[in-house]
Design an enzyme around this catalytic site. Structure first.
Site, PDB file in Angstrom:
ATOM      1  N   ASP A  29       0.816  -1.221   0.000  1.00  0.00           N
ATOM      2  CA  ASP A  29       0.000   0.000   0.000  1.00  0.00           C
ATOM      3  C   ASP A  29       0.849   1.272   0.000  1.00  0.00           C
ATOM      4  O   ASP A  29       0.661   2.157   0.841  1.00  0.00           O
ATOM      5  CB  ASP A  29      -0.945   0.019   1.207  1.00  0.00           C
ATOM      6  CG  ASP A  29      -1.743  -1.255   1.356  1.00  0.00           C
ATOM      7  OD1 ASP A  29      -2.145  -1.810   0.325  1.00  0.00           O
ATOM      8  OD2 ASP A  29      -1.952  -1.698   2.500  1.00  0.00           O
ATOM      9  N   GLU A  40     -11.272   0.884  -3.915  1.00  0.00           N
ATOM     10  CA  GLU A  40     -10.698   1.236  -2.622  1.00  0.00           C
ATOM     11  C   GLU A  40      -9.385   1.977  -2.866  1.00  0.00           C
ATOM     12  O   GLU A  40      -9.009   2.232  -4.006  1.00  0.00           O
ATOM     13  CB  GLU A  40     -10.452  -0.027  -1.778  1.00  0.00           C
ATOM     14  CG  GLU A  40      -9.530  -1.037  -2.435  1.00  0.00           C
ATOM     15  CD  GLU A  40      -9.461  -2.349  -1.678  1.00  0.00           C
ATOM     16  OE1 GLU A  40     -10.200  -2.513  -0.699  1.00  0.00           O
ATOM     17  OE2 GLU A  40      -8.652  -3.200  -2.067  1.00  0.00           O
TER      18      GLU A  40
END
Length: 591
Positions: free
Chosen positions: A104, A279
């Protein structure tokens, strides 16, 4: 005359002794002022005794009676790709730029400085902060969440599914402040701030008004501020054209959000794609247009990144017709050095107008097994004729070697085959080290070596054991350490390979000698065992050959001895689930 009172506390068959001297036999002989002073001293000493008693009771489960001493730790990467494909000129660099579990990624630039952060889930400290001046040479500055007050809610959470999700980093030029915002899934969204990224960051400011995961700041050039995030989709249909992204205003003065949480207004969606919801959103303003990029398709083989464009911050947003802008799901599986699961990207512009992206991906090994987790890759960004950013199209592959013209690669890098060692001579732990859910427990220290007190909090639990690990960053590697240890019954210390609470290998010294344990949900199985001629100092070595492990030990004055070979990597690989890669390090326990 003073009588000695001994209080013996027992916890898990351990005795702790507290000696107090508070009973006086000649009290009447003292003058009044002396009696008053003595009573005051006794009161003070009694309070101190009670505090000590409470601390002993509280720490009894964490502080073991036996201490394991580690004098050094060495990690050496030995991947085939780097040996077979050496860098031949100074402008080349390897992908991933942060190998091993650095998932991420998010990036921002302020002047000539680039700052990059990644997820840490249940590990402590949280959110590593990397710095670069050229996108090729990176330095680990430290960890943003490095105080217990910043990570107060990790205890009790799963190490590879709980904790800190998808941090992002942004700079607000209006107040010259850096913001790092993230989600602790056990508590909620929060952010921390600093004026100086080389220094300390604030304690968390929580944002209870918004739900879901993956928040990101956007500071517009008109002074307005926003947070974009994924809403809570629990209980909603998995497949939907509703992309689950929301926008909310942020007041820089109050430090809180305000107004309505506005859903993504989207046009031009097209046919249902049957992919998990968007997302990991990031919002940008580029040449007067607003761009939203999001991860889509889940975090496995179908992972991808999609792009939207709008004339205003709240939309409506038009989805790029040729999305995804990044994916490897159309690539044929089974490539020797293939990359999969790419997505969760963030874009950054260089001072000379180039655009680059950081994103996560997985380097799967021969049969799809890997321990590295989701790593941080980097590629240049291209622009379509209709004005959308993209990184790959159709069957484009992710390169493992790139170049950036005009940049000189330094000798010490974060990628390729490298050796990393620690003799624990510093007064502070190096920032690469990680513990589970909090700082090392009572009885652990670093001074002329690492000292781990055998703890009854084990790595199978959800608290903080005496474990200090680092990320595995190569398919093939060797780890060595030197251990001085005289165990008593129930003690064990050595090298731990840790994927999660139920998937571990432990090469350890016990009262029975040297052993290899395979730790699972039920407890552990002993895969191999051998006697040690004497307790004291022993060298331990773990060799990973990609799909299998070999375990060695070396008593003082001896050659290396093989304890176990061809141990299956899959027990501690990403195939068992969770969002982290595997770590390896030093561990001591008492059961």
């Amino acid at each position: 005359m003073i009588e000695q009172v001994e209080i013996t506390l027992k916890s898990k068959s351990r005795s702790f002794h507290l000696v107090t001297n508070e009973i006086l036999s000649q009290l009447p002989k003292l003058p009044k002022t002396g009696i008053l002073q003595l009573l005051s001293d006794m009161k003070r000493r009694l309070i101190l005794t009670m505090v000590l008693l409470i601390s002993i009771v509280a720490g009894a489960k964490e502080k073991g009676t036996t201490v394991a001493h580690f004098s050094q730790f060495t990690y050496t990467g030995q991947d085939d790709y780097y040996r077979e494909n050496p860098l031949t000129d100074a402008a080349q660099f390897y992908n991933p730029i942060l190998p091993g579990w650095y998932s991420d990624p998010a990036i921002c630039r302020v002047g000539e400085d680039y700052w990059l952060v990644t997820s840490t889930f249940g590990y402590y400290p949280g959110v590593p902060l990397y710095h670069s001046r050229d996108l090729v040479n990176w330095q680990l500055v430290g960890n943003i969440l490095c105080r217990p007050s910043q990570l107060a809610y990790l205890k009790g959470q799963s190490i590879d599914k709980g904790g800190i999700y998808a941090p992002t980093i942004a700079y607000n030029p209006q107040n010259q402040t850096y913001y790092m915002i993230t989600t602790d899934v056990g508590k909620g969204h929060f952010y921390v701030t600093t004026r100086d990224p080389w220094g300390e960051w604030s304690d968390p400011v929580f944002l209870p008004q918004i739900g879901g995961i993956d928040p990101a700041f956007f500071f517009d050039d008109d002074g307005q501020a926003y947070i974009v995030h994924k809403e809570d989709t629990e209980g909603q249909p998995k497949w939907s054209n509703h992309r689950s992204i929301r926008f909310i205003r942020f007041n820089v003065e109050t430090g809180q959000t305000y107004g309505d949480d506005i859903p993504l207004r989207e046009e031009g969606v097209g046919l249902e794609e049957q992919l998990p919801r968007d997302e990991g959103p990031h919002l940008y303003k580029i040449r007067g247009k607003y761009y939203l990029i999001c991860a889509e398709g889940g975090t496995s083989w179908a992972h991808s990144e999609v792009a939207y464009k709008a004339d205003s911050v709240f939309g409506p947003y038009k989805r790029w017709p040729r999305s995804p802008m990044l994916t490897q799901r159309l690539r044929k599986a089974g490539a020797k050095y293939g990359v999969s699961c790419t997505g969760h990207a963030d874009l950054v512009e260089t001072p000379n107008g180039e655009w680059w992206a950081v994103f996560l991906g997985c380097r799967q090994w021969q049969d799809g097994t890997e321990q590295l987790g989701r790593e941080t890759f980097m590629m240049p960004v291209k622009w379509s004729l209709d004005g959308y950013p993209y990184i790959t199209q159709t069957r484009d592959s992710i390169p493992l070697m790139l170049r950036r013209e005009g940049v000189v690669r330094k000798e010490k890098t974060t990628y390729g085959n490298f050796a990393w060692n620690d003799d624990f001579s510093s007064s502070e732990l190096r920032p690469e080290w990680l513990s589970l859910r909090g700082p090392l427990p009572v009885g652990c220290s670093q001074k002329k070596g690492l000292h781990l007190a055998c703890s009854s909090e084990t790595a199978r639990g959800t608290q903080t054991p005496a474990y200090l690990g680092r990320r595995i960053q190569h398919h093939k590697f060797t780890v060595e350490t030197t251990l001085s240890f005289s165990p008593t019954t129930g003690d064990a210390a050595g090298i731990l390979i840790f994927k999660n609470e139920a998937h571990q290998y432990f090469l350890c010294v016990t009262t029975d000698g040297i052993a290899l344990r395979r730790i699972n949900k039920r407890g552990f199985d002993i895969l191999a065992q051998a006697p040690l001629a004497q307790s004291g100092t022993v060298n331990l070595k773990v060799v990973c050959r990609g799909l299998t492990y070999d375990f060695y030990y070396q008593p003082t004055g001896s050659d290396w001895l093989l304890l176990a070979s061809d141990i299956d990597v899959r027990h501690v690989s990403s195939s068992v689930g969770g969002f982290t890669g595997t770590t390896i390090g030093l561990y001591a326990e008492h059961e």
